[in-house]
Design an enzyme around this catalytic site. Structure first.
Site, short mmCIF file in Angstrom:
data_model
loop_
_atom_site.label_atom_id
_atom_site.label_comp_id
_atom_site.label_asym_id
_atom_site.label_seq_id
_atom_site.Cartn_x
_atom_site.Cartn_y
_atom_site.Cartn_z
N HIS A 195 9.66 -10.88 -5.38
CA HIS A 195 8.97 -9.85 -4.61
C HIS A 195 9.55 -8.45 -4.85
CE1 HIS A 195 6.03 -11.97 -2.05
NE2 HIS A 195 6.80 -13.01 -2.33
N HIS A 246 17.50 -16.55 -8.11
CA HIS A 246 16.25 -16.68 -7.36
C HIS A 246 15.19 -17.45 -8.15
CE1 HIS A 246 13.58 -15.00 -4.16
NE2 HIS A 246 12.67 -15.34 -5.03
N ASP A 478 -4.88 2.30 -12.69
CA ASP A 478 -5.00 3.59 -12.00
C ASP A 478 -3.72 4.39 -12.25
OD1 ASP A 478 -5.75 5.66 -10.33
OD2 ASP A 478 -4.98 4.66 -8.54
N GLU A 529 -11.09 1.03 -0.93
CA GLU A 529 -12.07 1.01 0.15
C GLU A 529 -13.19 0.03 -0.16
OE1 GLU A 529 -11.93 2.47 3.12
OE2 GLU A 529 -9.92 3.11 2.54
#
Length: 552
Positions: A195, A246, A478, A529
């Protein structure tokens, strides 16, 4: 009279004993049913989590696929985030940026000054304790420090990744750990978990947390954190005999290889280098290595391959999970290990929660299963069209009903969650007096909100089901962090996505929906959105009443 009185007492004693046995048997059965409900709830949580992990693997292979194909469509436009990061300002410019941030006089929190000292750690901890209501995973960190002491030269720590995501206070945890590391660089060790990855943060919440808490500087903070992640060590070796790492170990774990890895080049495990041979990546999930303090993991003696390990050597391999209340309040305890040279490792468990400390088992189970059933229903509604077709194929009489076995077969065949569907049936569907399932009741009390009524149900379900993956993919291209994507890029990415994910939806449907979502008709859409427009509504939320679904 004496004999009569004695026999009466004997009968009363026998009656009392039988009553006690009946109550005892009833209670044992009651507790067993609660434990079964708790088990089913945890099984749902775990199955969905494992399915999400497989989704991450599919997303990773998609990026390889995209690198091979997207460049042929937009050679001059493709700049993935891991490539654009190489052109970021150098470290000196970043420090100039940090120094230029104006802290208003109204700010009354801790003001840290370099060089940092242990006093700064105390200031930070006290500030967060006062400001937080102890939700998320910050409370776990507080309790570990309370029980085991703060980091120091005499009290070293290894934190094994997954410091961020899922909880509400990830940035506070990261600040505490980073400040502690700067004060005690030789005594506090931070391993990188899966993560600590900007792509994972997009899916599991840390990116949104940063942008919400730091509206002005959030995007720049995220860029700096991406570089911080890349420099975190992959693992830590304690006393030259214990490997803390990990993600798990395998027979091919090679410490020399791990030592040689240029970890700073790995911006995200989900975006492989463009020249990576995909055939070499097929076994990558089996080569992930180890875990100890903040997620699934292993502690392995000597760090050697397991092929010739004795039974005793194999049993010093240990898994530790440190996040309590991981799935839901009261669902599990956290733990940590204390290692001292020459002694047996000691294990400590804890569970931090005020709400469930005095709740009976029934209330804790109710909370867990309500949450589990809620997320399971969201999985079900995302495959409504596929499930409906599967049900109808089994329904030869067109009665709208199936046997429980037929219904369970369809559910597992479409959803693939490996769940005990027969046991869950009474909580998910209506069953008639003959024991048959009214299969369309699988979708009762829940729906996916359509952003526009013209959208086909299959398209809406598909976009809802893959909304997290699509958000990550769009953010990856982006490069200017504008949150906007051109219609041309949207169509190209959807064509690749639908091809790789085998999504059988006509492109014209997607184009039509995208055109509708281009509200100002400027040829671009706000894809975040756009994806938020697809969300699930639970009927009990509409009616403002609690969910009373129970398992078993």
């Amino acid at each position: 009279m004496g004999c009569s009185s004695s026999s009466t007492k004997t009968r009363r004693s026998e009656t009392s004993l039988r009553a006690a046995l009946i109550i005892q048997n009833w209670y044992r059965g009651y507790k067993a049913r609660l434990k079964a409900r708790q088990h089913y709830a945890l099984t749902i949580f775990q199955s969905i989590e494992y399915a999400d992990e497989q989704g991450q693997m599919q997303l990773s292979t998609f990026f390889s696929f995209m690198l091979e194909n997207y460049t042929h469509i937009h050679k001059e436009e493709l700049e993935l985030r891991n490539q654009s990061l190489e052109s970021e300002q150098d470290l000196r410019d970043r420090w100039d940026y940090v120094d230029s941030i104006d802290v208003p006089d109204s700010y009354n929190g801790p003001r840290l000054q370099f060089p940092l000292t242990c006093t700064d750690i105390d200031l930070l901890l006290e500030a967060f304790k006062e400001q937080q209501d102890l939700h998320g995973k910050l409370d776990d960190l507080f309790l570990i420090f309370y029980k085991n002491g703060l980091p120091s030269e005499r009290n070293p720590y290894v934190f094994n990744g997954d410091f961020v995501d899922r909880g509400k206070n990830s940035i506070e945890i990261l600040m505490i750990l980073c400040v502690s590391f700067l004060v005690y660089p030789n005594d506090l060790h931070l391993n990188r978990g899966n993560h600590e990855d900007f792509m994972m943060n997009l899916r599991y919440g840390f990116t949104k947390e940063i942008l919400c808490k730091y509206k002005l500087h959030g995007k720049r903070i995220l860029q700096i954190l991406e570089e911080l992640y890349a420099w975190l060590p992959i693992g830590t070796v304690v006393d030259n005999e214990i490997l803390v790492i990990h993600g798990g170990i395998s027979e091919t774990t090679d410490l020399n290889l791990l030592h040689r890895v240029e970890r700073n080049k790995m911006k995200s495990v989900l975006i492989p280098p463009a020249e990576t041979n995909r055939d070499h990546d097929t076994d990558s999930k089996h080569n992930k290595v180890g875990v100890t303090f903040n997620a699934h993991g292993r502690i392995k003696t000597n760090g050697s391959p397991t092929e010739h390990l004795t039974k005793h050597e194999w049993e010093q391999v240990v898994t530790i999970f440190s996040a309590s209340n991981y799935y839901e309040e009261g669902s599990n305890r956290g733990a940590y290990i204390k290692l001292c040279s020459g002694t047996t490792p000691r294990f400590f468990q804890y569970q931090v929660t005020k709400a469930t400390c005095f709740q009976p088992l029934r209330q804790r189970v109710d909370t867990m299963e309500n949450s589990a059933i809620k997320i399971l229903r969201e999985r079900v509604i995302s495959r409504k069209s596929d499930l409906t077709r599967a049900f109808q194929l089994q329904d030869h009489r067109k009665s709208g009903k199936l046997s429980v076995s037929q219904w369970a077969f369809c559910m597992e065949n479409i959803l693939g969650l490996n769940l005990p569907w027969r046991s869950l049936s009474s909580n998910l569907v209506n069953i008639d007096q003959n024991g048959n399932v009214e299969y369309m009741s699988s979708f009762q009390n829940i729906r996916i909100e359509k952003p526009v009524q013209e959208a086909h149900s299959t398209l809406v379900e598909t976009l809802y089901r893959y909304r997290s993956d699509l958000e990550i993919i769009f953010n990856a291209i982006d490069t200017d962090h504008s949150g906007l994507i051109s219609m041309e890029e949207f169509r190209a990415m959807w064509k690749l996505f639908s091809s790789h994910y085998n999504v059988l939806i006509d492109d014209s449907q997607v184009n039509k929906l995208a055109n509708i979502m281009d509200l100002n008709k400027d040829g671009s859409i706000d894809f975040n959105e756009f994806l938020k427009a697809f969300y699930v509504v639970h009927r009990y939320e509409d009616l403002m009443k609690p969910d009373v679904t129970n398992l078993g």
